[in-house]
Scaffold this motif. Structure first.
Motif, PDB file in Angstrom:
ATOM      1  N   THR A  14       7.331   2.522  20.525  1.00 36.57           N
ATOM      2  CA  THR A  14       7.763   3.591  21.424  1.00 36.57           C
ATOM      3  C   THR A  14       8.079   3.107  22.838  1.00 36.57           C
ATOM      4  OG1 THR A  14       5.454   4.055  21.967  1.00 36.57           O
ATOM      5  CG2 THR A  14       6.435   5.323  20.182  1.00 36.57           C
TER       6      THR A  14
ATOM      7  N   ILE B 226      11.560   3.936  24.569  1.00 35.28           N
ATOM      8  CA  ILE B 226      11.742   5.363  24.865  1.00 35.28           C
ATOM      9  C   ILE B 226      10.855   5.791  26.017  1.00 35.28           C
ATOM     10  CG2 ILE B 226      11.474   7.698  23.926  1.00 35.28           C
ATOM     11  CD1 ILE B 226      12.210   6.536  21.197  1.00 35.28           C
TER      12      ILE B 226
ATOM     13  N   ASN C  99      13.661  11.671  19.926  1.00 37.36           N
ATOM     14  CA  ASN C  99      14.524  10.567  20.354  1.00 37.36           C
ATOM     15  C   ASN C  99      14.630   9.481  19.297  1.00 37.36           C
ATOM     16  OD1 ASN C  99      15.574  10.527  23.393  1.00 37.36           O
ATOM     17  ND2 ASN C  99      13.687  11.731  23.319  1.00 37.36           N
ATOM     18  N   ILE C 100      13.550   9.233  18.567  1.00 39.29           N
ATOM     19  CA  ILE C 100      13.611   8.263  17.472  1.00 39.29           C
ATOM     20  C   ILE C 100      14.561   8.768  16.387  1.00 39.29           C
ATOM     21  CG2 ILE C 100      12.292   7.189  15.600  1.00 39.29           C
ATOM     22  CD1 ILE C 100       9.887   7.166  17.509  1.00 39.29           C
TER      23      ILE C 100
ATOM     24  N   LEU D 197      17.030  10.811  16.846  1.00 37.62           N
ATOM     25  CA  LEU D 197      18.380  10.696  17.409  1.00 37.62           C
ATOM     26  C   LEU D 197      18.914   9.278  17.289  1.00 37.62           C
ATOM     27  CD1 LEU D 197      20.771  11.755  19.107  1.00 37.62           C
ATOM     28  CD2 LEU D 197      19.427  11.227  21.149  1.00 37.62           C
ATOM     29  N   LEU D 198      18.075   8.283  17.575  1.00 37.46           N
ATOM     30  CA  LEU D 198      18.496   6.881  17.476  1.00 37.46           C
ATOM     31  C   LEU D 198      18.818   6.501  16.032  1.00 37.46           C
ATOM     32  CD1 LEU D 198      15.956   5.213  19.949  1.00 37.46           C
ATOM     33  CD2 LEU D 198      18.410   5.548  20.304  1.00 37.46           C
TER      34      LEU D 198
ATOM     35  N   ALA E 260      22.161   8.170  15.374  1.00 39.18           N
ATOM     36  CA  ALA E 260      23.227   7.531  16.147  1.00 39.18           C
ATOM     37  C   ALA E 260      23.571   6.147  15.601  1.00 39.18           C
ATOM     38  CB  ALA E 260      22.805   7.428  17.613  1.00 39.18           C
ATOM     39  N   GLY E 261      22.559   5.411  15.160  1.00 37.16           N
ATOM     40  CA  GLY E 261      22.803   4.060  14.650  1.00 37.16           C
ATOM     41  C   GLY E 261      23.398   4.035  13.261  1.00 37.16           C
TER      42      GLY E 261
END
Length: 220
Positions: free
Chosen positions: A70, A73, A93-94, A96-97, A100-101
């Motif tokens: 973490t 972030i 956020n994890i 989302l990453l 996104a990836g």
């Protein structure tokens, strides 16, 4: 969570695939719809990520892994926002990453191949440059311009959404802060950035509707 836990990874991968299938569906939050299933899968993934974080932090062998997991972030939040994220925000956020990836890469590669197939002359130049790169081990300027222009014309992420932490006044409009709620639709308005439309604004980008593969070369 580690590579030594294939069953757990398979479970999360299955949930992630359900999440992907419904993320751009019509927002009909009703049982048996893809959007509903996507929301449920995302909620389960968040719970799993938070549980994994607690387990890694509380175990002697996993404590360091939990911190490293973490750290980017937490550092981002502390530097740019001025406070630490909550566990739920870290999980969001994890997620989302992960999205996104995964999705942006596949979409970008697919659109790049499509564009090259529609412009054989550009394909020939890219191929020639890539063959030269493989020998010289240098970055190809033309290839980079082609990728940039394809992503400008067809951005893999078409919209971005943000929630206002405080009431915002802009151009005569009031955007109320988001109230704490897990319900859908949200308790107040979301701020939306239409990236697809932004990349086609003529006063910002000349001949925005046309693909110009030398746009970023300085010769356009």
């Amino acid at each position: 969570m580690s590579l030594g836990e294939p069953n757990h990874i398979a479970k999360l991968a299955s949930l992630f695939n359900i999440f992907l299938k419904g993320i751009i569906e019509l927002p009909i939050n009703f049982p048996d719809t893809r959007f509903y299933s996507s929301n449920k899968a995302a909620a389960t993934i968040r719970t799993e990520l938070i549980n994994d974080y607690h387990q890694s932090k509380n175990s002697e062998t996993g404590k360091r892994k939990g911190i490293i997991f973490t750290r980017p972030i937490i550092t981002f939040a502390a530097y740019f926002i001025g406070r630490c994220f909550s566990e739920k925000e870290i999980a969001n956020n994890i997620l989302l990453l992960l999205f996104a990836g995964h999705d942006t890469s596949t979409v970008s590669i697919t659109l790049l191949i499509k564009s090259l197939s529609e412009h054989p002359d550009v394909y020939d130049k890219v191929l020639k440059e890539q063959l030269e790169i493989s020998k010289a081990k240098e970055v190809g300027e033309y290839s980079r311009n082609v990728v940039s222009e394809v992503m400008r014309r067809n951005p893999p992420v078409t919209r971005a959404y943000r929630e206002a932490p405080v009431d915002i006044e802009y151009a005569g409009y009031t955007m109320p802060k988001v109230l704490a709620s897990d319900s859908y639709p949200p308790s107040s308005s979301l701020i939306t950035l239409n990236i697809m439309k932004l990349m086609k604004v003529e006063r910002c980008i000349e001949s925005s509707e046309v693909l110009h593969y030398i746009r970023y070369s300085g010769n356009f």
